[in-house]
Scaffold this motif. Structure first.
Motif, PDB file in Angstrom:
ATOM      1  N   VAL A 199     -50.886  12.864  53.636  1.00 42.26           N
ATOM      2  CA  VAL A 199     -51.423  14.155  54.339  1.00 42.26           C
ATOM      3  C   VAL A 199     -51.284  15.237  52.977  1.00 42.26           C
ATOM      4  O   VAL A 199     -50.428  15.182  52.610  1.00 42.26           O
ATOM      5  N   SER A 200     -52.436  15.826  52.859  1.00 47.26           N
ATOM      6  CA  SER A 200     -52.374  16.760  51.603  1.00 47.26           C
ATOM      7  C   SER A 200     -51.886  18.032  51.919  1.00 47.26           C
ATOM      8  O   SER A 200     -52.047  18.442  53.309  1.00 47.26           O
ATOM      9  N   SER A 201     -51.196  18.560  51.283  1.00 46.60           N
ATOM     10  CA  SER A 201     -50.498  19.998  51.314  1.00 46.60           C
ATOM     11  C   SER A 201     -51.370  21.236  50.768  1.00 46.60           C
ATOM     12  O   SER A 201     -51.073  22.071  51.057  1.00 46.60           O
ATOM     13  N   ILE A 202     -52.398  20.787  50.176  1.00 47.25           N
ATOM     14  CA  ILE A 202     -53.533  21.726  49.589  1.00 47.25           C
ATOM     15  C   ILE A 202     -54.397  22.178  50.755  1.00 47.25           C
ATOM     16  O   ILE A 202     -55.118  21.345  51.377  1.00 47.25           O
ATOM     17  N   SER A 203     -54.647  23.443  50.923  1.00 52.26           N
ATOM     18  CA  SER A 203     -55.513  23.986  51.948  1.00 52.26           C
ATOM     19  C   SER A 203     -56.821  24.785  51.462  1.00 52.26           C
ATOM     20  O   SER A 203     -57.375  25.210  52.167  1.00 52.26           O
ATOM     21  N   GLN A 204     -56.620  25.126  50.279  1.00 53.45           N
ATOM     22  CA  GLN A 204     -57.964  25.873  49.497  1.00 53.45           C
ATOM     23  C   GLN A 204     -58.301  25.467  48.367  1.00 53.45           C
ATOM     24  O   GLN A 204     -57.445  24.596  47.556  1.00 53.45           O
ATOM     25  N   HIS A 207     -56.394  25.376  44.278  1.00 51.12           N
ATOM     26  CA  HIS A 207     -55.111  25.429  44.207  1.00 51.12           C
ATOM     27  C   HIS A 207     -54.465  24.488  43.388  1.00 51.12           C
ATOM     28  O   HIS A 207     -53.275  24.975  42.508  1.00 51.12           O
ATOM     29  N   TYR A 235     -58.536  19.834  46.562  1.00 57.52           N
ATOM     30  CA  TYR A 235     -58.789  20.018  47.781  1.00 57.52           C
ATOM     31  C   TYR A 235     -60.240  19.511  48.265  1.00 57.52           C
ATOM     32  O   TYR A 235     -60.324  18.713  49.310  1.00 57.52           O
ATOM     33  N   SER A 236     -61.151  19.625  47.486  1.00 52.95           N
ATOM     34  CA  SER A 236     -62.626  19.556  47.841  1.00 52.95           C
ATOM     35  C   SER A 236     -62.875  17.940  46.996  1.00 52.95           C
ATOM     36  O   SER A 236     -64.077  17.360  47.442  1.00 52.95           O
ATOM     37  N   GLN A 267     -61.189  32.848  44.026  1.00 47.81           N
ATOM     38  CA  GLN A 267     -60.002  32.067  44.290  1.00 47.81           C
ATOM     39  C   GLN A 267     -59.325  31.950  42.769  1.00 47.81           C
ATOM     40  O   GLN A 267     -60.077  31.955  41.880  1.00 47.81           O
ATOM     41  N   HIS A 355     -61.275  15.918  55.559  1.00 51.46           N
ATOM     42  CA  HIS A 355     -62.326  16.514  56.229  1.00 51.46           C
ATOM     43  C   HIS A 355     -63.614  16.357  56.828  1.00 51.46           C
ATOM     44  O   HIS A 355     -64.468  16.960  57.522  1.00 51.46           O
ATOM     45  N   LEU A 362     -67.271  21.701  50.818  1.00 47.86           N
ATOM     46  CA  LEU A 362     -65.668  22.155  50.788  1.00 47.86           C
ATOM     47  C   LEU A 362     -65.899  23.175  49.993  1.00 47.86           C
ATOM     48  O   LEU A 362     -64.817  24.093  50.126  1.00 47.86           O
TER      49      LEU A 362
END
Length: 543
Positions: A199-204, A207, A235-236, A267, A355, A362
């Protein structure tokens, strides 16, 4: 008080113990330590021992523990006297030492004895034919000995031999590996695994950026580039590619890119993950990241799997570019255009887990459009909007499609007439026309034809970066040069003309412009010609 008059026979009791001293004969006081019960390692003190006589069977060495409120008789201690103990649904029977089992098929379970108890290890219940066996664990020394005897085989394999009854002579025990065999570490040790996160901990976006540099390539691109810098958003999984002539350009490109991309989506880049190359680990990058507050994470030396996202992206891009070059039959000098196109397309078509969206959506927040995409390298006609054409001059040039512009709404095409890559919107595609190897300008596909027609060794041209269009693919063909490409040295030598050939083969005394020369001059000229010929042959045979 009723419990003190009862004796319980149990296989879980290591020794005979009693709490009522009145049943003991031949009693003697001893300091035997403590007995653990009720979860307390010092549940009761052993104050003495004696014998309980029943007639045919005497219980010897029975411990007296005052704190014990009931009496226990140990099955293992009875068996020490070669007796057998049989339990059934109504009674427990102690059998004499002459008892033998009449039929082994009646045995359904065997539980090994350990520490004077018959304990069941639920992890080691193994069916063995129609019988369920519970194997005792071998000691550490015994495990090491058999491990060495069997050629340092895996302990898992040793236990398979025991549980499957595949060999004879091997003790029916479970062998445990305590990881202390130095010889095995020297002979078998391998790299530690680098497991990817589930599970990735990056949400944006932005980052974390993964980046890597591959090269040098064995062929320069159209703009003389030999390296490719690949940057991927964690993330994307959106990627960017930049082409470099030398590694020294990396710092400047990264500084400009990070500043621009942060402004694009509002960002900030927080973490950069890369290897320990000097292109990423230098004074200029150190100062830039310190000023921007960017944390940097470096993979361990010679452990590229720690930067797996970047390494996997490199492989994906290279394989896609190689495939497109093979399909289009364009020469390898177009490798940078192929990599650039592969990156552009994959940003819009790959699906990112979990996603279930494309990297483009993304990263930029909208779905990509694909209707304008065309096959890489397909033949095109390019409307000439630059030159002043006569009334009967052709309006279009032939060429090949080599990518998409990132700064304009245009296609990148190679013009076969001008030999440059240009960006143009007025293009007609021939998607259904197969690209035949050798079609178009001969110099583009046949390197030998180029050498013969221009009378010089070709210099492998470089590649064009994303922002530069309209740059000539080849330098002036009339210039003689010598260039070193990794692994090959090219040396240009003038080829003799037809007149020179006559002069080389002319015999002494032949009529002509040299008839006035004496024989010594002719001999000297002949010698010089021979030396010149040998020099030419020697140079052209040099790799």
């Amino acid at each position: 008080m009723d419990l003190q008059d009862q004796g319980v026979i149990g296989s879980g009791c290591s020794r005979h113990m009693i709490g009522n001293m009145s049943y003991l004969t031949d009693f003697e006081e001893i300091d035997g330590g403590y007995v653990a019960f009720r979860g307390n390692p010092k549940g009761g003190k052993i104050q003495g021992r004696g014998t309980i006589k029943t007639g045919n069977l005497d219980f010897e060495n029975v411990y007296f523990v005052k704190e014990l409120q009931f009496n226990l008789f140990s099955v293992s201690q009875m068996c020490d006297k070669k007796n057998s103990v049989l339990f059934n649904d109504i009674e427990c029977i102690v059998l004499s030492l002459n008892f033998k089992l009449t039929d082994e098929s009646h045995v359904l379970l065997k539980v090994p004895r350990k520490n004077n108890m018959y304990s069941v290890d639920l992890k080691n219940i193994v069916p063995k034919g129609g019988l369920t066996c519970l194997f005792a664990k071998a000691t550490s020394d015994e495990s090491k000995l058999w491990h060495r005897r069997l050629g340092h085989i895996n302990f898992k394999t040793m236990n398979k031999l025991v549980k499957g009854n595949l060999v004879r002579g091997l003790p029916s025990k479970l062998f445990e590996n305590d990881q202390t065999c130095v010889a095995c570490q020297k002979g078998k040790q391998h790299r530690a695994s680098c497991k990817s996160k589930t599970v990735s901990s990056i949400s944006q976006p932005l980052h974390m950026l993964h980046m890597d540099l591959f090269g040098p390539t064995f062929v320069k691109s159209l703009m003389k580039k030999m390296y490719c810098l690949v940057v991927t958003d964690d993330y994307s999984r959106f990627s960017w590619v930049f082409f470099l002539a030398t590694k020294d350009e990396t710092s400047g490109i990264l500084k400009s890119f990070i500043t621009g991309v942060e402004n694009l989506i509002d960002q900030r880049v927080k973490v950069i993950r890369c290897d320990n190359g000097t292109e990423f680990k230098n004074k200029e990058m150190n100062q830039f990241c310190e000023r921007k507050g960017i944390k940097r994470e470096f993979s361990v030396a010679r452990t590229p799997q720690q930067n797996g996202v970047a390494e996997r992206k490199n492989r994906t891009l290279i394989e896609a570019a190689r495939t497109m070059l093979a399909d289009s039959k364009l020469p390898t000098t177009f490798w940078a255009e192929a990599v650039n196109t592969a990156c552009y397309v994959q940003n819009r078509v790959l699906v990112t887990k979990p996603h279930n969206k494309t990297p483009y959506e993304l990263f930029l927040g909208r779905k990509p459009a694909l209707g304008f995409m065309r096959p890489f390298g397909c033949p095109v006609t390019i409307l000439n909007t630059i030159d002043h054409l006569g009334k009967f001059d052709g309006k279009a040039d032939e060429g090949f499609f080599v990518g998409y512009s990132i700064n304009s709404k245009a296609f990148r095409v190679f013009n076969s007439r001008t030999r440059i890559v240009e960006e143009n919107l007025h293009v007609q595609f021939s998607e259904n026309t197969p690209n035949i190897a050798g079609s178009g300008p001969t110099w583009l596909f046949d390197i030998d034809a180029l050498t013969k027609s221009m009378n010089y060794k070709p210099v492998v041209a470089g590649n064009q970066s994303n922002g530069n269009a309209g740059t000539k693919a080849c330098d002036d063909a009339g210039k003689a040069r010598m260039e070193t490409v990794p692994g090959k040295d090219y040396i240009l030598l003038p080829l003799p003309s037809g007149d020179d050939e006559k002069k080389v083969t002319k015999e002494p005394g032949e009529k002509g412009g040299d008839s006035g020369k004496d024989s010594k001059s002719n001999d000297q000229e002949k010698k010089d010609n021979v030396n010149s010929t040998n020099t030419v042959n020697a140079c052209f045979s040099t790799k």
